[in-house]
Structures are given as C-alpha cells and as structure tokens.
Design an enzyme around this catalytic site. Structure first.
Site, PDB file in Angstrom:
ATOM      1  N   LYS A  89       0.839  -1.193   0.000  1.00 46.08           N
ATOM      2  CA  LYS A  89       0.000   0.000   0.000  1.00 46.08           C
ATOM      3  C   LYS A  89       0.878   1.249   0.000  1.00 46.08           C
ATOM      4  O   LYS A  89       0.533   2.256  -0.612  1.00 46.08           O
ATOM      5  CB  LYS A  89      -0.874   0.033   1.258  1.00 46.08           C
ATOM      6  CG  LYS A  89      -2.048  -0.932   1.258  1.00 46.08           C
ATOM      7  CD  LYS A  89      -2.929  -0.599   2.467  1.00 46.08           C
ATOM      8  CE  LYS A  89      -3.773  -1.773   2.935  1.00 46.08           C
ATOM      9  NZ  LYS A  89      -4.938  -2.044   2.123  1.00 46.08           N
ATOM     10  N   GLU A 102      -2.487   6.965   8.073  1.00 46.76           N
ATOM     11  CA  GLU A 102      -3.353   7.874   7.324  1.00 46.76           C
ATOM     12  C   GLU A 102      -4.187   8.668   8.303  1.00 46.76           C
ATOM     13  O   GLU A 102      -4.524   8.174   9.378  1.00 46.76           O
ATOM     14  CB  GLU A 102      -4.318   7.084   6.412  1.00 46.76           C
ATOM     15  CG  GLU A 102      -3.707   6.640   5.121  1.00 46.76           C
ATOM     16  CD  GLU A 102      -4.663   5.796   4.281  1.00 46.76           C
ATOM     17  OE1 GLU A 102      -5.855   5.709   4.607  1.00 46.76           O
ATOM     18  OE2 GLU A 102      -4.184   5.219   3.291  1.00 46.76           O
ATOM     19  N   HIS A 123     -13.857  -2.837   9.261  1.00 48.11           N
ATOM     20  CA  HIS A 123     -13.206  -2.608   7.973  1.00 48.11           C
ATOM     21  C   HIS A 123     -13.372  -3.760   7.006  1.00 48.11           C
ATOM     22  O   HIS A 123     -12.640  -3.871   6.024  1.00 48.11           O
ATOM     23  CB  HIS A 123     -11.721  -2.279   8.149  1.00 48.11           C
ATOM     24  CG  HIS A 123     -11.501  -1.157   9.105  1.00 48.11           C
ATOM     25  ND1 HIS A 123     -12.009   0.102   8.898  1.00 48.11           N
ATOM     26  CD2 HIS A 123     -10.860  -1.116  10.293  1.00 48.11           C
ATOM     27  CE1 HIS A 123     -11.686   0.868   9.913  1.00 48.11           C
ATOM     28  NE2 HIS A 123     -11.000   0.156  10.782  1.00 48.11           N
ATOM     29  N   ARG A 128      -6.690  -8.083  -8.678  1.00 51.57           N
ATOM     30  CA  ARG A 128      -7.345  -9.393  -8.813  1.00 51.57           C
ATOM     31  C   ARG A 128      -8.836  -9.173  -8.960  1.00 51.57           C
ATOM     32  O   ARG A 128      -9.305  -8.051  -8.906  1.00 51.57           O
ATOM     33  CB  ARG A 128      -7.089 -10.213  -7.548  1.00 51.57           C
ATOM     34  CG  ARG A 128      -7.501  -9.419  -6.307  1.00 51.57           C
ATOM     35  CD  ARG A 128      -7.534 -10.234  -5.061  1.00 51.57           C
ATOM     36  NE  ARG A 128      -7.553  -9.390  -3.881  1.00 51.57           N
ATOM     37  CZ  ARG A 128      -8.613  -8.768  -3.388  1.00 51.57           C
ATOM     38  NH1 ARG A 128      -9.780  -8.871  -4.009  1.00 51.57           N
ATOM     39  NH2 ARG A 128      -8.540  -8.024  -2.310  1.00 51.57           N
TER      40      ARG A 128
HETATM   41  P1  ADP Z   1      -7.791  -3.469   3.306  1.00 50.09           P
HETATM   42  O1  ADP Z   1      -6.934  -3.631   2.109  1.00 50.09           O
HETATM   43  O2  ADP Z   1      -7.180  -4.112   4.530  1.00 50.09           O
HETATM   44  O3  ADP Z   1      -9.203  -3.840   3.092  1.00 50.09           O
HETATM   45  P2  ADP Z   1      -8.250  -0.631   2.843  1.00 50.09           P
HETATM   46  O4  ADP Z   1      -7.119   0.291   2.738  1.00 50.09           O
HETATM   47  O5  ADP Z   1      -8.912  -1.064   1.589  1.00 50.09           O
HETATM   48  O6  ADP Z   1      -7.755  -1.915   3.645  1.00 50.09           O
HETATM   49  O7  ADP Z   1      -9.329  -0.033   3.827  1.00 50.09           O
HETATM   50  C1  ADP Z   1     -10.441  -0.808   4.268  1.00 50.09           C
HETATM   51  C2  ADP Z   1     -11.520   0.089   4.859  1.00 50.09           C
HETATM   52  O8  ADP Z   1     -11.032   0.841   5.960  1.00 50.09           O
HETATM   53  C3  ADP Z   1     -12.055   1.118   3.915  1.00 50.09           C
HETATM   54  O9  ADP Z   1     -13.051   0.591   3.115  1.00 50.09           O
HETATM   55  C4  ADP Z   1     -12.573   2.192   4.859  1.00 50.09           C
HETATM   56  O10 ADP Z   1     -13.805   1.818   5.404  1.00 50.09           O
HETATM   57  C5  ADP Z   1     -11.604   2.146   5.987  1.00 50.09           C
HETATM   58  N1  ADP Z   1     -10.558   3.144   5.791  1.00 50.09           N
HETATM   59  C6  ADP Z   1      -9.425   3.007   5.094  1.00 50.09           C
HETATM   60  N2  ADP Z   1      -8.685   4.129   5.129  1.00 50.09           N
HETATM   61  C7  ADP Z   1      -9.375   5.025   5.866  1.00 50.09           C
HETATM   62  C8  ADP Z   1      -9.133   6.370   6.295  1.00 50.09           C
HETATM   63  N3  ADP Z   1      -8.028   7.007   5.969  1.00 50.09           N
HETATM   64  N4  ADP Z   1     -10.063   6.974   7.056  1.00 50.09           N
HETATM   65  C9  ADP Z   1     -11.189   6.331   7.417  1.00 50.09           C
HETATM   66  N5  ADP Z   1     -11.467   5.068   7.061  1.00 50.09           N
HETATM   67  C10 ADP Z   1     -10.574   4.413   6.300  1.00 50.09           C
END
Ligand code: ADP
Length: 679
Positions: free
Chosen positions: A116, A200, A235, A292
């Site tokens: 990431k 973040e 999440h 994917r």
């Molecule tokens: P993963 O790959 O583990 O699923 P992601 O980066 O796709 O992680 O994030 C998963 C979820 O976490 C997102 O869909 C959102 O709901 C929450 N999320 C991610 N980043 C943030 C952020 N900066 N602020 C608030 N919620 C976040």
C-alpha cells in the site's frame, strides 16, 4: 482461448470460475487440501489434484506444488481467484517461469500495488489524489509516533502489505499509539509475513467507493463503473452495491477516469479494482488497488450483464477488450450480501460446524443478461452444499447473495425477501444481522458511510425477536409429527401426557429460544398448552391465553408444516434435530429447544471467573501472570483464529489466579484460558 486452466483456490470463487470455464468449454482443474476432498469446488471442476494438508500454508499457499499440479495436468494457465496467492508476485513469476499464464496482471503491476505504501508513492506521482498520511520506509517506532502526532488524531494504522482489514487500527490519542502499533505489526506479520505499516488521517464518515477496471495487453483500459462498499464491520465489507448510489454522472466519470489513470500508471493488464475513500462532499482519495477479481465482482456483472471471469480469460489469452468504454452500459441496480458463519453479537466470531440444513431462495447460480437474455433477479455464489462443514482453516463465508432490480429500491426489496428465504441450520450466521441492515431506514435512504453499522448498532445487534404464537404452533406441529412418525400415532403424548381415561389429554410444552440465551436475554420458557380429545385439539400459546382450535399437517416439501390456529392458516418450515427445532416463519428464523419436562433441567453451574476460549485458535500473547490485579476490561490474553486477533478482556476487576496456556499453544473452543478471582 485456453483449453484447460487450473484454479488455484477453493470455495465459492473456485466454483464461480469453474462455471465460466464450463460455459466457454475450457476444462478446469481444481486443487484441494486434505480438508477439502469432498468440497464442492472439487466436484464442479473437471479434474482435481490434492496438494497437501488442511492448513492454507500446507496447500493453497504452496505455489510450487500448485504449479507442479498445473504442469502434470496439462493446464495452460492458472487462475488464482482472490486471497491466497492472487496477489503474490513470486507466484506470478514462478508461473511464468514454468510456462504457465498467470490470469492476472503483470508481475510489475502486482509488485507496484502489493505494498500500500509503495502504491501510494506511485499514485502520488500519477496525480491520483491521496489521503494525508505517512507511507515512508522508515519504520522506527518513534518516527512513526512523531508522524502520527503530526498528522493529528484520529490516525489510522494500516499494514503496508494489508488486505481484508487485517492489522488495521484506529488510534484516537497519542498515548494509545504505541500499543496499537505493536498490535498492528503483530497481526501484519502473522497475516502477511511483513510487519511494515503506514499511517493515514482517519476520515470521519467516509464512503468506500471503488471502480472496476479492465486493461488488455494492447494498452486498452476501460472502467466498468463503480461499487459502493461502505457498509463494513471492522473494515470488512458486509454489503456491496453497484452503481454507488447518489453519484452525479460527472463524479462517476471523474472517478472512473482517475481509476483508468491509476491503472495506466502501472501498465496494468487484466481485472483490477481501484479503491477510493470518499468524503460526504464528494472528494475522493486513492486507497489502494486490488490486482485481482474482487469478492464483490458479481454486482458489477449484474449491472453490466458481463462475465468478468470470461473477460479475464480472454485478456490473459491475448485478446483485446471485448467492449469499448462507449459500449459499456450500467443498467439497474445490484446489491450483494456476504453470508458468513459467524456470531455478530459476539464480535463477529467465526462459527464452525456442519451445515446441517441449507435452503436457498429461488435463484440462478450464475447468470448474465448477455448470455440468456433475461437478467437474473437473485444469484447465489456458494462453495458449500448441505452437509458440508465450515472449518477453522479457511474463511467462514457460506455464500454471496446477489440481487438485481430496475432501481435500488427494487433491488433492496428483493434482497430483503431473498434473505428471508435463506435457511441455514448447524451454525450461527449473520443472516438476521443482514436483514436488519437492509430493512433499516438508514440503509434504504442511502445514508452510506463506513460508520453506518456502528451508528445503528442498537438496531442491528438487537435481541432475537420473541417467537410469536404462530412459531410456537409450528414447532408443536413438528414435535407432534415426529412423535407420530416414531410410531406413537395413537397416543403421541404417551410418554409424557397426563392422560385421563374419560377426559382430554392436557400437556404443557415448554420451549426455550436459543439465540436469546446467547444474547443474554431471557430465553423463555414459552409454555404452550396442548389439549387433545377424540373430537378436537386446541393450543394455548401463552399461559393465560384462551385455547384455540388447532390442527396441523405436513407440507408438500421436506420441512414444510402447516397449522390452523383458530381461524389463522399458518405455514412455515421446521428443521429438527434432537430437541432443537429451527422454525422459519415469514422470513425470520427461530431456534427453539423443546424442554422435555420429564428430563431434568440443564445443569447451569456457575461459570463466573472462568475465562474460556470463544473459538478454536492459537494463543499469541499472554498479557498477565498469576497474582496480577487487573481492572475491568483489561486485556488478559490475545488469541488468533483465522488470522484475526481476539483479545480476551477481564469481565470484572479482580486478581488473576491461574493462567493455563502459553504463547503458541493451540486451544479448542470452550477451554478455560485463565481464572480471575473477582473477590
Ligand atoms: P484493506 O486492504 O485491509 O481492506 P483498505 O485500505 O482497503 O484496507 O481499507 C479498508 C476500509 O477501511 C475502507 O473501506 C474504509 O472503510 C476504511 N478506511 C481506510 N482508510 C481510511 C481512512 N483514511 N479513514 C477512514 N477510514 C478508512
């Protein structure tokens, strides 16, 4: 096009890929672990190879073994599905070295998006908007703490190699950062073999909107519109829909084009998803790109009428994109619900066991408008059949339920109805939880953001509804039927009833409700008085209620029952095992336990102070030792199961008197982990 491919996965996605293979006349080879010899994906593929033991590390993650199987079986390509080796660049490289086509993006694109942190750097360069944060290589704890302080709390910690929400921690205060970091790193190391993290700014009330893209080897890139996956718990996605509700045509196009830019920046090929986090005012930021097929790809298939696996195969075989951007249409609305074997009320702990009874609403397994002219209203993608087990080895998903409607409102109504027709007996599921979400005004009105579940938790985690008289009457009917079929037709209540020679038989039947017990609510008893004499039968469903004329019959299909209660005609389904009666009535499930009054009451010896494992798993941290005084809620021990951490906290303040396990120990569900003396 290939004539034989190997599917390096299991469960619903392996079955899903096999379905497209069958449609295209491509032979499919399954691989399976020792735990999956009887699995559905093995049955639906044309050929199958056993690749090792039950644990994923001994089978589905053994790249070399899988490649060997592909060669022996004469497959030309490998489809990795999602999870397991799907985003593993070493595996993609090894496939290429073995002369096999990896059905996925080029190795460089997986590598670029695999971390990431690195992906964010790259996207920043391609002018794709990013959430403020830190994704540097310096992983020194103090440096990370300083960066977090500078970003300002709340801060979100993510595993750089992450996925599936694993490792993710929201940190509210500077002083909580160090502990959250350690926990995130631990989960990241165990899930991904890589403990690097990124930070973040944690956005409040964001939406998760993602764009499906496809790119071919000739340099063409298109977007297949967007999906909203904001309804999440911890999440992890719970409900997904396409298109994302409420986006203006312009915003939709801007996001689609940003996703295409992201794909072009890494010379992407194949199916990919660019995930954005979106604020209420429509600003969106790049989160990550999944290289994917996504779990939620069916909603895109439903609105586009396309088979995304077919597109993947065609592109991997060197064909150009089947359609141009201008030819792609998004029609109607689709929603997907993930049906899991889990206990929503107990922190979504996975539930394992045998699917003793499985009944789905009328559906198609996999259907597309393009192929058959009529778009399916309900689709189910599942990797299990009745009688199969959900084991602790893999993801506890039972099925994906996908509906399509002309509008979101229609799709929602279909989802509510279809969920109500799903019957699963044998383990806990999230079906009732999903039903509450889809029938809630907040979801219906499109109040979509990632905090939806938490905000309405009182409604979503509500206690099981108490069984209405109709349900009790159905359970009584099933009990009577069972007695009758056991050869006691003449006098069903012989064993228990208080027969009087010249009078009616009067019997009180006591029912307890299982779900309520687990939720800590009063489980009953619900006393039903059944009266039978030569002429008539009556039932009184509450102690003081008037007896009503009662008759019952079996329906045409297994488990179906009908009763007349007074003038009401009631039909439902009842699945019985021993003294547990699972009643399905008007879209609700009720697990009732009949208490045979002649049997003695269950021994409910006090369990206080005993801290037991909520599920099978491994002890990964013991945070206390005997003699230690702890406050209520203090973390005592951390378990890991299915790659997720579960912290066992102190239910009350007290002194730890015994610790029964050490780090690394494997424990089974229900074993006593520690003893806490509350005195
Ligand atoms: P993963 O790959 O583990 O699923 P992601 O980066 O796709 O992680 O994030 C998963 C979820 O976490 C997102 O869909 C959102 O709901 C929450 N999320 C991610 N980043 C943030 C952020 N900066 N602020 C608030 N919620 C976040």
């Amino acid at each position: 096009m290939f004539n034989k491919i190997l599917i390096a996965n299991r469960g619903e996605i392996a079955c899903r890929i096999a379905a497209t293979c069958k449609r295209l006349g491509v032979r499919s080879v399954a691989v399976y672990s020792a735990a999956d010899a009887q699995a559905r994906h093995v049955a639906v593929c044309d050929e199958a190879v056993q690749i090792g033991g039950a644990a994923a590390a001994d089978s589905y993650l053994r790249g070399a073994r899988i490649i060997e199987a592909a060669r022996v079986m004469g497959a030309q390509a490998v489809h990795p599905g999602y999870g397991f080796l799907s985003e593993n660049e070493d595996f993609a490289r090894a496939c290429a070295a073995a002369g096999l086509v990896f059905i996925g993006p080029p190795i460089a694109a997986i590598a670029a998006m695999g971390s990431k942190a690195a992906a964010k750097t790259l996207m920043g360069e391609a002018a794709v908007p990013l959430v403020p944060g830190y994704h540097g290589i310096d992983q020194d704890a103090q440096r990370l703490q300083r960066e977090a302080d500078a970003i300002g709390y709340p801060v979100l910690l993510k595993a750089s190699a992450g996925g599936g929400g694993k490792g993710m921690r929201v940190v509210e205060h500077s002083h909580a950062f160090a502990a959250a970091l350690a926990s995130c790193q631990r989960e990241a190391a165990s899930s991904f073999g890589d403990d690097r993290v990124l930070l973040e700014k944690y956005l409040t009330r964001p939406r998760h909107v993602e764009v499906q893209i496809f790119a071919d080897q000739q340099g063409g890139v298109v977007y297949l519109f967007d999906r909203d996956c904001s309804v999440q718990r911890r999440h992890q996605k719970v409900l997904e829909e396409a298109p994302a509700p409420g986006l203006s045509a312009e915003l939709r196009r801007t996001m689609g084009e940003a996703a295409v830019n992201a794909a072009q920046a890494v010379k992407y090929v194949g199916a990919g998803t660019v995930e954005f986090i979106m604020t209420a005012s429509g600003e969106f930021y790049f989160m990550e790109m999944n290289t994917r097929l996504q779990v939620e790809h069916p909603v895109t298939e439903m609105v586009t009428g396309l088979d995304l696996v077919e597109w993947q195969l065609r592109i991997a075989a060197g064909e150009p994109l089947p359609l141009t951007q201008a030819q792609l249409v998004c029609e109607g609305h689709a929603i997907e619900a993930r049906l899991y074997a889990e206990h929503p009320a107990r922190g979504f702990l996975p539930s394992t066991g045998t699917l003793r009874h499985l009944h789905w609403p009328a559906h198609v397994e996999f259907a597309l408008s393009a192929a058959d002219g009529a778009r399916a209203a309900v689709r189910i993608d599942s990797g299990v059949r009745q009688g199969d087990s959900i084991t602790p080895f893999y993801d506890p998903m039972i099925a994906k339920l996908i509906v399509h409607g002309a509008s979101r409102q229609q799709a929602l109504a279909r989802m509510a109805q279809a969920l109500g027709e799903c019957e699963v007996v044998g383990l806990h599921t999230n079906i009732a939880f999903l039903q509450r979400i889809v029938s809630h005004d907040a979801f219906a009105s499109g109040e979509l953001d990632t905090g939806l579940i938490e905000r309405h938790q009182a409604a979503f985690f509500a206690a099981e509804p108490v069984p209405p008289p109709a349900v009790l009457a159905l359970a009584c009917a099933a009990l009577l039927a069972r007695q009758q079929e056991a050869g006691e037709a003449a006098s069903p209540w012989t064993a228990l009833a208080h027969w009087r020679l010249n009078g009616p038989c009067i019997q009180t039947l006591c029912w307890y409700q299982r779900g309520r017990e687990a939720a800590g609510d009063e489980p009953g008893p619900y006393a039903v008085t059944f009266t039978s004499d030569h002429e008539a039968q009556t039932l009184a469903c509450a102690p003081c209620s008037e007896p009503e004329p009662f008759a019952w019959w079996r329906g045409d299909v297994p488990h179906a029952f009908g009763v007349m209660l007074g003038e009401r005609r009631i039909t439902g389904r009842v699945v019985t095992q021993d003294d547990v009666f699972d009643v399905f009535y008007q879209g609700q499930a009720y697990a009732l336990e009949w208490q045979n009054l002649l049997a003695h009451a269950a021994d409910e010896a006090g369990d206080e102070g005993r801290l037991t494992a909520p599920m099978p798993g491994k002890v990964i941290a013991v945070l206390v030792s005997p003699g230690e005084v702890v406050a209520k809620g203090a973390p005592l021990l951390v378990m890991e199961a299915m790659k997720m951490e579960h912290t066992i906290g102190a239910p009350t303040a007290g002194t730890v008197t015994e610790v029964h396990y050490a780090v690394g120990d494997q424990v089974s569900e229900g074993v006593q982990l520690l003893v806490l003396d509350a005195g």
